[in-house]
Design a protein around this motif. Structure first.
Motif, PDB file in Angstrom:
ATOM      1  N   ALA A  83       7.793 -13.141 -14.452  1.00 60.40           N
ATOM      2  CA  ALA A  83       8.402 -11.790 -13.847  1.00 60.40           C
ATOM      3  C   ALA A  83       9.459 -12.116 -12.668  1.00 60.40           C
ATOM      4  N   ALA A  84       9.173 -13.349 -12.083  1.00 60.73           N
ATOM      5  CA  ALA A  84      10.242 -13.559 -10.963  1.00 60.73           C
ATOM      6  C   ALA A  84      11.459 -14.117 -11.507  1.00 60.73           C
ATOM      7  N   CYS A  85      11.160 -14.756 -12.632  1.00 64.81           N
ATOM      8  CA  CYS A  85      12.358 -15.482 -13.205  1.00 64.81           C
ATOM      9  C   CYS A  85      13.516 -14.172 -13.740  1.00 64.81           C
TER      10      CYS A  85
ATOM     11  N   GLN B  83       0.745  -1.257   0.022  1.00 59.33           N
ATOM     12  CA  GLN B  83      -0.116  -0.093  -0.068  1.00 59.33           C
ATOM     13  C   GLN B  83       0.996   1.275  -0.062  1.00 59.33           C
ATOM     14  N   ASN B  84       1.803   1.215   0.963  1.00 56.01           N
ATOM     15  CA  ASN B  84       2.883   2.572   1.073  1.00 56.01           C
ATOM     16  C   ASN B  84       3.649   2.523  -0.146  1.00 56.01           C
ATOM     17  N   GLN B  85       4.214   1.658  -0.850  1.00 58.78           N
ATOM     18  CA  GLN B  85       5.345   1.669  -1.708  1.00 58.78           C
ATOM     19  C   GLN B  85       4.792   1.581  -3.074  1.00 58.78           C
ATOM     20  N   TYR B  86       3.614   1.033  -3.262  1.00 54.32           N
ATOM     21  CA  TYR B  86       2.898   0.912  -4.564  1.00 54.32           C
ATOM     22  C   TYR B  86       1.580   1.495  -4.925  1.00 54.32           C
ATOM     23  N   GLY B  87       1.079   2.022  -3.829  1.00 56.41           N
ATOM     24  CA  GLY B  87      -0.110   2.644  -3.897  1.00 56.41           C
ATOM     25  C   GLY B  87      -1.570   1.564  -3.932  1.00 56.41           C
ATOM     26  N   TYR B  88      -1.434   0.626  -3.836  1.00 54.10           N
ATOM     27  CA  TYR B  88      -2.403  -0.289  -4.165  1.00 54.10           C
ATOM     28  C   TYR B  88      -3.219  -0.433  -2.491  1.00 54.10           C
ATOM     29  N   ASN B  89      -4.537  -0.445  -2.660  1.00 56.28           N
ATOM     30  CA  ASN B  89      -5.285  -0.569  -1.344  1.00 56.28           C
ATOM     31  C   ASN B  89      -5.152  -2.241  -1.035  1.00 56.28           C
ATOM     32  N   VAL B  90      -4.827  -2.179   0.361  1.00 59.25           N
ATOM     33  CA  VAL B  90      -4.744  -3.710   0.709  1.00 59.25           C
ATOM     34  C   VAL B  90      -5.535  -3.903   1.839  1.00 59.25           C
ATOM     35  N   LEU B  91      -6.299  -5.216   1.880  1.00 58.36           N
ATOM     36  CA  LEU B  91      -7.167  -5.673   2.839  1.00 58.36           C
ATOM     37  C   LEU B  91      -6.571  -6.879   3.348  1.00 58.36           C
ATOM     38  N   HIS B  92      -6.293  -6.779   4.727  1.00 58.18           N
ATOM     39  CA  HIS B  92      -5.645  -8.117   5.174  1.00 58.18           C
ATOM     40  C   HIS B  92      -6.293  -9.045   6.091  1.00 58.18           C
ATOM     41  N   HIS B  93      -6.609 -10.349   5.621  1.00 64.24           N
ATOM     42  CA  HIS B  93      -7.630 -11.104   6.318  1.00 64.24           C
ATOM     43  C   HIS B  93      -6.658 -12.038   7.031  1.00 64.24           C
ATOM     44  N   LYS B  94      -6.844 -12.138   8.294  1.00 66.32           N
ATOM     45  CA  LYS B  94      -5.811 -13.217   9.002  1.00 66.32           C
ATOM     46  C   LYS B  94      -6.236 -14.406   9.569  1.00 66.32           C
ATOM     47  N   GLY B  95      -7.411 -14.812   8.911  1.00 69.52           N
ATOM     48  CA  GLY B  95      -8.248 -15.980   9.393  1.00 69.52           C
ATOM     49  C   GLY B  95      -7.471 -17.216   9.253  1.00 69.52           C
ATOM     50  N   GLN B  96      -7.324 -18.110  10.449  1.00 66.98           N
ATOM     51  CA  GLN B  96      -6.481 -19.389  10.082  1.00 66.98           C
ATOM     52  C   GLN B  96      -7.704 -20.605  10.133  1.00 66.98           C
ATOM     53  N   TYR B  97      -7.538 -21.333   9.162  1.00 67.36           N
ATOM     54  CA  TYR B  97      -8.529 -22.392   8.986  1.00 67.36           C
ATOM     55  C   TYR B  97      -8.131 -23.643   9.150  1.00 67.36           C
ATOM     56  N   ASP B  98      -6.957 -23.894   9.521  1.00 65.28           N
ATOM     57  CA  ASP B  98      -6.246 -25.273   9.465  1.00 65.28           C
ATOM     58  C   ASP B  98      -5.234 -25.456  10.749  1.00 65.28           C
TER      59      ASP B  98
ATOM     60  N   ILE C 218       7.628 -10.307  -3.676  1.00 67.68           N
ATOM     61  CA  ILE C 218       6.152 -10.751  -4.183  1.00 67.68           C
ATOM     62  C   ILE C 218       5.329  -9.372  -4.427  1.00 67.68           C
ATOM     63  N   ALA C 219       5.630  -8.404  -3.654  1.00 67.72           N
ATOM     64  CA  ALA C 219       4.799  -7.092  -3.770  1.00 67.72           C
ATOM     65  C   ALA C 219       5.374  -6.336  -5.127  1.00 67.72           C
ATOM     66  N   HIS C 220       6.417  -6.374  -5.258  1.00 70.71           N
ATOM     67  CA  HIS C 220       7.399  -6.102  -6.386  1.00 70.71           C
ATOM     68  C   HIS C 220       6.723  -6.665  -7.647  1.00 70.71           C
ATOM     69  N   LEU C 221       6.781  -7.984  -7.508  1.00 64.24           N
ATOM     70  CA  LEU C 221       6.222  -8.717  -8.632  1.00 64.24           C
ATOM     71  C   LEU C 221       4.711  -8.553  -8.907  1.00 64.24           C
ATOM     72  N   LEU C 222       3.906  -8.272  -7.929  1.00 64.39           N
ATOM     73  CA  LEU C 222       2.437  -7.881  -8.147  1.00 64.39           C
ATOM     74  C   LEU C 222       2.210  -6.630  -8.698  1.00 64.39           C
ATOM     75  N   ASP C 223       3.285  -5.747  -8.674  1.00 62.40           N
ATOM     76  CA  ASP C 223       3.124  -4.284  -9.187  1.00 62.40           C
ATOM     77  C   ASP C 223       3.500  -4.458 -10.689  1.00 62.40           C
ATOM     78  N   VAL C 224       4.555  -5.292 -11.038  1.00 64.29           N
ATOM     79  CA  VAL C 224       5.113  -5.401 -12.340  1.00 64.29           C
ATOM     80  C   VAL C 224       3.973  -6.125 -13.093  1.00 64.29           C
ATOM     81  N   VAL C 225       3.243  -7.081 -12.828  1.00 64.37           N
ATOM     82  CA  VAL C 225       2.435  -7.849 -13.393  1.00 64.37           C
ATOM     83  C   VAL C 225       1.069  -6.972 -13.537  1.00 64.37           C
TER      84      VAL C 225
END
Length: 171
Positions: free
Chosen positions: A108-110, A2-17, A157-164
């Motif tokens: 992109a990762a490669c 959010q801070n570096q790339y400007g995307y709005n991010v919602l974190h859900h921290k549910g644990q189901y396992d 991962i954040a950088h790759l998301l922004d690239v893609v």
């Protein structure tokens, strides 16, 4: 992200396992559906896990710019098994889009971080990937990686998301 790339991010921290891995996706499904219904502008869903590997395989880690960084893998559910063919009750209308997204991330990762990603893993079931066109299931490191190693992987991962997502990759 959010801070570096400007995307709005919602974190859900549910644990189901926590007690058992059985039915974790079925347990998570209603909550993820609710989040998507309440937030219709969500365009990308990331389901983040640690892989469970044989300890003798070693640690999924590499040095990235002087920091120990957990290696990760993109995981895709195909709604198809060789023995039975298509699994109709696990239909995924976004199968091609999900696959394309993970392959774009892998490419992109490669390009930007050679050796950081493992192979793309394909499995027969759906894993809630039918909920969004851009749904990534990421196995981030494994049970023997440190929290620091896993956190260090979040930056690329954040950088790759922004690239893609910005369409700037592959040039």
């Amino acid at each position: 992200m959010q801070n570096q790339y400007g995307y709005n991010v919602l974190h859900h921290k549910g644990q189901y396992d926590v007690k058992t891995r059985d039915n974790a996706y079925s347990k998570a499904l209603p909550e993820i559906q609710k989040i998507l219904e309440e937030n219709p502008t969500i365009q990308v869903v990331i389901d983040l896990h640690r892989d469970g590997i044989d300890e003798s395989a070693g640690k999924l880690v590499m040095d990235l710019d002087g920091r120990p960084t957990a290696r990760f893998m993109f995981f895709n559910g195909l709604s198809y098994v060789n023995d039975l063919g298509s699994i109709d009750y696990l239909y995924n209308p976004y199968l091609e889009e999900n696959m394309a997204f993970s392959f774009q991330m892998q490419l992109a990762a490669c390009e930007y971080y050679p050796g950081l990603t493992r192979r793309i893993y394909l499995k027969g079931y759906r894993y809630n990937m039918h909920l969004a066109e851009k749904y990534l299931l990421i196995e981030l490191g494994a049970q023997n990686n440190t929290v620091e190693e896993a956190r260090n992987a979040c930056y690329p991962i954040a950088h790759l998301l922004d690239v893609v997502l910005s369409g700037e990759g592959g040039e």
